[in-house]
Write a protein that holds these residues in place. Sequence first.
Motif, PDB file in Angstrom:
ATOM      1  N   LEU A   1       0.833  -1.201   0.000  1.00  0.00           N
ATOM      2  CA  LEU A   1       0.000   0.000   0.000  1.00  0.00           C
ATOM      3  C   LEU A   1       0.872   1.256   0.000  1.00  0.00           C
ATOM      4  CD1 LEU A   1      -2.911  -0.705   2.503  1.00  0.00           C
ATOM      5  CD2 LEU A   1      -3.100  -0.042   0.107  1.00  0.00           C
ATOM      6  N   LYS A   2       1.861   1.245   0.889  1.00  0.00           N
ATOM      7  CA  LYS A   2       2.717   2.419   1.045  1.00  0.00           C
ATOM      8  C   LYS A   2       3.472   2.707  -0.254  1.00  0.00           C
ATOM      9  CE  LYS A   2       5.720   4.052   4.806  1.00  0.00           C
ATOM     10  NZ  LYS A   2       6.414   3.553   6.010  1.00  0.00           N
ATOM     11  N   VAL A   3       4.137   1.660  -0.771  1.00  0.00           N
ATOM     12  CA  VAL A   3       4.932   1.839  -1.985  1.00  0.00           C
ATOM     13  C   VAL A   3       4.025   2.222  -3.154  1.00  0.00           C
ATOM     14  CG1 VAL A   3       6.351   0.626  -3.696  1.00  0.00           C
ATOM     15  CG2 VAL A   3       6.809   0.330  -1.261  1.00  0.00           C
ATOM     16  N   GLY A   4       2.869   1.558  -3.260  1.00  0.00           N
ATOM     17  CA  GLY A   4       1.951   1.825  -4.367  1.00  0.00           C
ATOM     18  C   GLY A   4       1.479   3.260  -4.383  1.00  0.00           C
ATOM     19  N   MET A   5       0.949   3.704  -3.244  1.00  0.00           N
ATOM     20  CA  MET A   5       0.389   5.066  -3.177  1.00  0.00           C
ATOM     21  C   MET A   5       1.468   6.112  -3.394  1.00  0.00           C
ATOM     22  SD  MET A   5      -2.919   4.760  -2.170  1.00  0.00           S
ATOM     23  CE  MET A   5      -3.583   5.734  -0.839  1.00  0.00           C
ATOM     24  N   ILE A   6       2.584   5.953  -2.676  1.00  0.00           N
ATOM     25  CA  ILE A   6       3.621   6.988  -2.761  1.00  0.00           C
ATOM     26  C   ILE A   6       4.201   7.061  -4.172  1.00  0.00           C
ATOM     27  CG2 ILE A   6       5.870   7.746  -1.900  1.00  0.00           C
ATOM     28  CD1 ILE A   6       5.170   6.554   0.792  1.00  0.00           C
ATOM     29  N   SER A   7       4.426   5.891  -4.787  1.00  0.00           N
ATOM     30  CA  SER A   7       5.088   5.946  -6.097  1.00  0.00           C
ATOM     31  C   SER A   7       4.185   6.578  -7.154  1.00  0.00           C
ATOM     32  CB  SER A   7       5.576   4.566  -6.525  1.00  0.00           C
ATOM     33  OG  SER A   7       4.553   3.632  -6.405  1.00  0.00           O
ATOM     34  N   LEU A   8       2.874   6.385  -7.029  1.00  0.00           N
ATOM     35  CA  LEU A   8       1.972   7.021  -7.998  1.00  0.00           C
ATOM     36  C   LEU A   8       2.124   8.532  -7.961  1.00  0.00           C
ATOM     37  CD1 LEU A   8      -1.374   5.009  -7.823  1.00  0.00           C
ATOM     38  CD2 LEU A   8       0.276   5.145  -9.697  1.00  0.00           C
ATOM     39  N   VAL A   9       2.130   9.083  -6.750  1.00  0.00           N
ATOM     40  CA  VAL A   9       2.174  10.544  -6.625  1.00  0.00           C
ATOM     41  C   VAL A   9       3.593  11.081  -6.823  1.00  0.00           C
ATOM     42  CG1 VAL A   9       1.730  12.490  -5.086  1.00  0.00           C
ATOM     43  CG2 VAL A   9       0.195  10.524  -5.084  1.00  0.00           C
ATOM     44  N   TYR A  10       4.559  10.450  -6.165  1.00  0.00           N
ATOM     45  CA  TYR A  10       5.900  11.035  -6.166  1.00  0.00           C
ATOM     46  C   TYR A  10       6.624  10.885  -7.498  1.00  0.00           C
ATOM     47  CZ  TYR A  10       6.277  12.756  -1.447  1.00  0.00           C
ATOM     48  OH  TYR A  10       6.129  13.492  -0.320  1.00  0.00           O
ATOM     49  N   SER A  11       6.260   9.859  -8.289  1.00  0.00           N
ATOM     50  CA  SER A  11       6.914   9.768  -9.587  1.00  0.00           C
ATOM     51  C   SER A  11       6.507  10.965 -10.447  1.00  0.00           C
ATOM     52  CB  SER A  11       6.565   8.452 -10.281  1.00  0.00           C
ATOM     53  OG  SER A  11       5.173   8.396 -10.529  1.00  0.00           O
ATOM     54  N   LEU A  12       5.297  11.479 -10.193  1.00  0.00           N
ATOM     55  CA  LEU A  12       4.862  12.701 -10.878  1.00  0.00           C
ATOM     56  C   LEU A  12       5.596  13.915 -10.322  1.00  0.00           C
ATOM     57  CD1 LEU A  12       0.972  12.296 -11.143  1.00  0.00           C
ATOM     58  CD2 LEU A  12       2.665  12.165 -12.978  1.00  0.00           C
ATOM     59  N   VAL A  13       5.592  14.006  -8.977  1.00  0.00           N
ATOM     60  CA  VAL A  13       6.203  15.164  -8.329  1.00  0.00           C
ATOM     61  C   VAL A  13       7.680  15.284  -8.715  1.00  0.00           C
ATOM     62  CG1 VAL A  13       6.839  16.176  -6.102  1.00  0.00           C
ATOM     63  CG2 VAL A  13       4.607  15.098  -6.388  1.00  0.00           C
ATOM     64  N   LEU A  14       8.378  14.139  -8.740  1.00  0.00           N
ATOM     65  CA  LEU A  14       9.832  14.164  -8.968  1.00  0.00           C
ATOM     66  C   LEU A  14      10.197  13.976 -10.438  1.00  0.00           C
ATOM     67  CD1 LEU A  14      10.815  11.899  -5.935  1.00  0.00           C
ATOM     68  CD2 LEU A  14      11.173  14.351  -6.082  1.00  0.00           C
ATOM     69  N   HIS A  15       9.184  13.881 -11.300  1.00  0.00           N
ATOM     70  CA  HIS A  15       9.426  13.655 -12.744  1.00  0.00           C
ATOM     71  C   HIS A  15      10.339  12.449 -12.977  1.00  0.00           C
ATOM     72  CE1 HIS A  15       7.523  17.449 -13.516  1.00  0.00           C
ATOM     73  NE2 HIS A  15       8.365  18.053 -12.691  1.00  0.00           N
ATOM     74  N   LYS A  16       9.974  11.315 -12.380  1.00  0.00           N
ATOM     75  CA  LYS A  16      10.786  10.101 -12.566  1.00  0.00           C
ATOM     76  C   LYS A  16       9.934   9.081 -13.330  1.00  0.00           C
ATOM     77  CE  LYS A  16      14.378  10.893  -9.730  1.00  0.00           C
ATOM     78  NZ  LYS A  16      15.721  10.975 -10.225  1.00  0.00           N
ATOM     79  N   PRO A  17      10.584   8.236 -14.154  1.00  0.00           N
ATOM     80  CA  PRO A  17       9.832   7.135 -14.756  1.00  0.00           C
ATOM     81  C   PRO A  17       9.313   6.208 -13.651  1.00  0.00           C
ATOM     82  CG  PRO A  17      12.046   7.326 -15.694  1.00  0.00           C
ATOM     83  CD  PRO A  17      11.985   8.260 -14.547  1.00  0.00           C
ATOM     84  N   LEU A  18       8.045   5.802 -13.769  1.00  0.00           N
ATOM     85  CA  LEU A  18       7.398   5.039 -12.693  1.00  0.00           C
ATOM     86  C   LEU A  18       8.196   3.785 -12.308  1.00  0.00           C
ATOM     87  CD1 LEU A  18       4.901   4.870 -10.849  1.00  0.00           C
ATOM     88  CD2 LEU A  18       3.831   3.428 -12.573  1.00  0.00           C
ATOM     89  N   LYS A  19       8.639   3.021 -13.332  1.00  0.00           N
ATOM     90  CA  LYS A  19       9.318   1.749 -13.074  1.00  0.00           C
ATOM     91  C   LYS A  19      10.588   1.963 -12.237  1.00  0.00           C
ATOM     92  CE  LYS A  19      10.521  -2.222 -15.833  1.00  0.00           C
ATOM     93  NZ  LYS A  19      10.877  -2.632 -17.206  1.00  0.00           N
ATOM     94  N   GLU A  20      11.337   2.947 -12.646  1.00  0.00           N
ATOM     95  CA  GLU A  20      12.593   3.242 -11.955  1.00  0.00           C
ATOM     96  C   GLU A  20      12.318   3.722 -10.524  1.00  0.00           C
ATOM     97  OE1 GLU A  20      15.200   5.808 -14.331  1.00  0.00           O
ATOM     98  OE2 GLU A  20      15.882   6.640 -12.416  1.00  0.00           O
ATOM     99  N   TYR A  21      11.275   4.562 -10.405  1.00  0.00           N
ATOM    100  CA  TYR A  21      10.974   5.114  -9.092  1.00  0.00           C
ATOM    101  C   TYR A  21      10.460   4.034  -8.131  1.00  0.00           C
ATOM    102  CZ  TYR A  21       9.370   8.097  -5.381  1.00  0.00           C
ATOM    103  OH  TYR A  21       9.204   8.672  -4.162  1.00  0.00           O
ATOM    104  N   VAL A  22       9.649   3.109  -8.639  1.00  0.00           N
ATOM    105  CA  VAL A  22       9.125   2.029  -7.783  1.00  0.00           C
ATOM    106  C   VAL A  22      10.281   1.222  -7.198  1.00  0.00           C
ATOM    107  CG1 VAL A  22       7.878  -0.171  -7.798  1.00  0.00           C
ATOM    108  CG2 VAL A  22       6.857   1.832  -8.856  1.00  0.00           C
ATOM    109  N   LEU A  23      11.280   0.949  -8.044  1.00  0.00           N
ATOM    110  CA  LEU A  23      12.444   0.194  -7.566  1.00  0.00           C
ATOM    111  C   LEU A  23      13.164   0.972  -6.463  1.00  0.00           C
ATOM    112  CD1 LEU A  23      14.467  -2.228  -8.086  1.00  0.00           C
ATOM    113  CD2 LEU A  23      15.777  -0.580  -9.412  1.00  0.00           C
ATOM    114  N   PHE A  24      13.437   2.251  -6.759  1.00  0.00           N
ATOM    115  CA  PHE A  24      14.136   3.096  -5.791  1.00  0.00           C
ATOM    116  C   PHE A  24      13.362   3.176  -4.478  1.00  0.00           C
ATOM    117  CE2 PHE A  24      14.478   7.267  -3.814  1.00  0.00           C
ATOM    118  CZ  PHE A  24      15.846   7.359  -3.607  1.00  0.00           C
ATOM    119  N   LEU A  25      12.055   3.420  -4.619  1.00  0.00           N
ATOM    120  CA  LEU A  25      11.226   3.632  -3.436  1.00  0.00           C
ATOM    121  C   LEU A  25      11.077   2.358  -2.609  1.00  0.00           C
ATOM    122  CD1 LEU A  25       9.332   5.761  -2.054  1.00  0.00           C
ATOM    123  CD2 LEU A  25       7.474   4.576  -3.189  1.00  0.00           C
TER     124      LEU A  25
END
Lengths: 261, 236
Positions: free
Chosen positions: A46-70
């Motif tokens: 839940l945490k990773v899912g919700m945060i990555s949806l919003v923060y990948s937008l905020v930080l202008h990161k590709p979703l796949k890469e950001y999910v891994l990082f996060l």
Amino acid sequence: MYALLKDISDSIRKKRLWAELAKLELKVRFRGTYFGVIWVLLALVLKVGMISLVYSLVLHKPLKEYVLFLSIGVLTWNYISALVISSTLSFLKAVNYFNQMSMSHFIFVFQTVYRETLILLLYQLLAIPIILVYFGLSGVKSIWLWSLLGYLLIILNGVFAGAWLGWVATRYRDVQHLISNLVMILFIVTPVLWPPPSGYENHLYFQLNPFYHLLEIVRAPIINGVVPVLSFQVSIGLVFFNFLICVIFYKKAKDRLVLWF
Amino acid sequence: MSSIKIKNVNFSYRYYSSLGFGLFKRNSKVNKNAALENVNLDIQDGDRVALFGRNGAGKSTLLKIMSGVIPPSSGKVQVDGKIYSFFGRDVGVNPFLSGFENLYVRGLVLGLPKKTIEEKLVEIAEFTELGENLKLPVSTYSQGMKARLTFAMLMFVDADVLLVDEGLGAGDRFFIDKARAFVDQLLDNSKILIFASHSDHLLKRFCNKGILLKEGKIISFGEFDEVCKQYQTGNY
């Protein structure tokens, strides 16, 4: 120091006790729930899912890469912060045992660390698939083994820092509240949700934060494919530092812990 | 051979009167409350000692000093033999865990091997007549069942020195008889029992000697009947 080492080795010998106590603690925590201990994993998803949806937008990161990082960052942070916060309760929760007979202190430190490590192992059910999806089976690198060493260093720090935090928090009850607030603030100022802005990686603001280094020793080998030498040095230094504090505090805590409850 | 030797032992509880709890030295006056004063004892094999005294006389503190739970402020405590201490009624029982789990943890605390614990558990289930109930969480137990479970924890005993603070007055009349027979068999002549209770009846059943405490001092130590009489008259 001899007394401390004896306490530690006596406690290691009681491994069946602290392993059982840790497992039963998890059982009690999730008693009556439908998903049981799987909640640990659900909460992380839940945490990773919700945060990555919003923060990948905020930080202008590709979703796949950001999910891994996060995901690697969050689960490692969860582990570290849970160790710090629950260490303040290690001894307070064991008051019944200490009032009954003389017990080795580290039994209850190991109980806390073992419990959190079991949770960490559950987290891997999310982390490993994400890593494999991102890199593919052929992308598995031997440098990732450094992350395991990173976890080992976190565990060692968790044991020694956990012990002295436990003593201090038993003696001064304010510490428990202080720590839980501090950890929340540290989560915001430590690069867990965002990588340090490029060009600022070596800024003192990050380099002076020990939690940043503890994150990097797990995260950097997998995500960047490099061994963060400085972070490893700092983490090893932290182990010695925490051990030294233990040596100093154990003298005071050994006989008096039971009077602080 | 087991023995307990206590020489010139003093113990005082210290507490801080201010809200600072000693964090700020200036306003933290440490108050001392002497719980034991100049205690000397020599307890030998086969002594089953009853501790007499009113609330706050120092019975529990004396037991805790003997068990090593708290160190004396000054003086020397020497205990030869393996100690088993058993203080209070709900000895580390987690109400959310089953009776079996609680007993298993108790066995692990004592450092018993897995096989021994499992054998004991069968024995305990039968002795306490709790049977299948041991699989249920302790929170569902009646008071009597809880008392039986507490007594069951004593059944893991593998020690030379038994220190008991309350807790033997478990269950109904039939169970008390059964428990008494068990403790008798447990305490062969090479063992020491130190037993604090407010039930003179229970003390009489288990003990052959007595210690009378008043305000942290030992008033008398001798044969059970004499000390018991002295305690009951109240002239000490």
